[in-house]
Design a protein around this motif. Structure first.
Motif, PDB file in Angstrom:
ATOM      1  N   UNK A 245      50.436  42.232  37.888  1.00  0.00           N
ATOM      2  CA  UNK A 245      49.599  42.893  36.897  1.00  0.00           C
ATOM      3  C   UNK A 245      49.964  44.361  36.777  1.00  0.00           C
ATOM      4  N   UNK A 246      50.137  45.008  37.898  1.00  0.00           N
ATOM      5  CA  UNK A 246      50.480  46.427  37.903  1.00  0.00           C
ATOM      6  C   UNK A 246      51.820  46.670  37.218  1.00  0.00           C
ATOM      7  N   UNK A 247      52.759  45.753  37.388  1.00  0.00           N
ATOM      8  CA  UNK A 247      54.076  45.883  36.764  1.00  0.00           C
ATOM      9  C   UNK A 247      54.009  45.709  35.247  1.00  0.00           C
ATOM     10  N   UNK A 248      53.047  44.908  34.771  1.00  0.00           N
ATOM     11  CA  UNK A 248      52.952  44.623  33.342  1.00  0.00           C
ATOM     12  C   UNK A 248      52.265  45.724  32.545  1.00  0.00           C
TER      13      UNK A 248
ATOM     14  N   UNK B  27      51.178  49.539  31.322  1.00  0.00           N
ATOM     15  CA  UNK B  27      51.688  50.903  31.161  1.00  0.00           C
ATOM     16  C   UNK B  27      50.482  51.798  30.901  1.00  0.00           C
ATOM     17  N   UNK B  28      50.350  52.811  31.726  1.00  0.00           N
ATOM     18  CA  UNK B  28      49.156  53.660  31.673  1.00  0.00           C
ATOM     19  C   UNK B  28      49.413  54.948  30.922  1.00  0.00           C
ATOM     20  N   UNK B  29      48.360  55.467  30.287  1.00  0.00           N
ATOM     21  CA  UNK B  29      47.009  54.928  30.152  1.00  0.00           C
ATOM     22  C   UNK B  29      47.000  53.723  29.215  1.00  0.00           C
ATOM     23  N   UNK B  30      45.999  52.825  29.399  1.00  0.00           N
ATOM     24  CA  UNK B  30      45.926  51.622  28.577  1.00  0.00           C
ATOM     25  C   UNK B  30      44.499  51.092  28.506  1.00  0.00           C
ATOM     26  N   UNK B  31      44.263  50.253  27.509  1.00  0.00           N
ATOM     27  CA  UNK B  31      42.998  49.543  27.402  1.00  0.00           C
ATOM     28  C   UNK B  31      43.074  48.320  28.303  1.00  0.00           C
ATOM     29  N   UNK B  32      41.961  48.023  28.976  1.00  0.00           N
ATOM     30  CA  UNK B  32      41.922  46.880  29.875  1.00  0.00           C
ATOM     31  C   UNK B  32      40.554  46.220  29.735  1.00  0.00           C
ATOM     32  N   UNK B  33      40.534  44.908  29.535  1.00  0.00           N
ATOM     33  CA  UNK B  33      39.279  44.186  29.338  1.00  0.00           C
ATOM     34  C   UNK B  33      38.912  43.395  30.584  1.00  0.00           C
ATOM     35  N   UNK B  34      37.694  43.613  31.032  1.00  0.00           N
ATOM     36  CA  UNK B  34      37.120  42.834  32.128  1.00  0.00           C
ATOM     37  C   UNK B  34      36.249  41.750  31.518  1.00  0.00           C
ATOM     38  N   UNK B  35      36.308  40.560  32.079  1.00  0.00           N
ATOM     39  CA  UNK B  35      35.400  39.492  31.689  1.00  0.00           C
ATOM     40  C   UNK B  35      34.584  39.171  32.924  1.00  0.00           C
TER      41      UNK B  35
ATOM     42  N   UNK C  47      42.112  52.779  39.082  1.00  0.00           N
ATOM     43  CA  UNK C  47      40.834  52.652  38.377  1.00  0.00           C
ATOM     44  C   UNK C  47      40.507  51.182  38.115  1.00  0.00           C
ATOM     45  N   UNK C  48      41.478  50.427  37.685  1.00  0.00           N
ATOM     46  CA  UNK C  48      41.271  49.003  37.403  1.00  0.00           C
ATOM     47  C   UNK C  48      40.883  48.263  38.673  1.00  0.00           C
ATOM     48  N   UNK C  49      41.611  48.502  39.731  1.00  0.00           N
ATOM     49  CA  UNK C  49      41.351  47.860  41.018  1.00  0.00           C
ATOM     50  C   UNK C  49      39.972  48.229  41.572  1.00  0.00           C
ATOM     51  N   UNK C  50      39.657  49.491  41.505  1.00  0.00           N
ATOM     52  CA  UNK C  50      38.386  49.989  42.017  1.00  0.00           C
ATOM     53  C   UNK C  50      37.213  49.389  41.246  1.00  0.00           C
TER      54      UNK C  50
END
Length: 87
Positions: free
Chosen positions: A5-8, A10-18, A69-72
């Motif tokens: 996931x981290x490799x895919x 590119x930051x900054x980016x939008x990320x959706x949590x479900x 941030x995503x992981x946290x």
């Protein structure tokens, strides 16, 4: 070692949590509160109810500056009592 996931991303980016959790109004409030502590902003969750109305799925998109941030947030969201699953 980087995760796939981290490799895919590119930051900054939008990320959706479900998030799947017990169908209670306070779940959405707690979810938004936890996210705003890490990444302040205005969030409009998309909510879908299960057939029986016991559970809801909440999709919420954040604008992350880095993978930490995503992981946290995954960790913090999973700690909410009414949450059953975070994708």
């Amino acid at each position: 070692m980087k995760t796939k996931l981290e490799e895919l991303l590119r930051f900054p980016c939008s990320f959706t949590y479900k998030v799947i959790g017990i169908a209670r109004p306070e779940l959405i409030d707690q979810l938004v509160k936890v996210i705003q502590l890490k990444i302040p902003g205005d969030y409009i969750p998309q909510i879908k109810s299960s057939n029986k109305g016991t559970y809801i799925s909440v999709s919420i998109t954040v604008f992350a500056k880095n993978f930490e941030q995503i992981e946290s947030l995954y960790y913090d969201i999973s700690k909410i009592n009414m949450v059953r699953m975070v994708l």
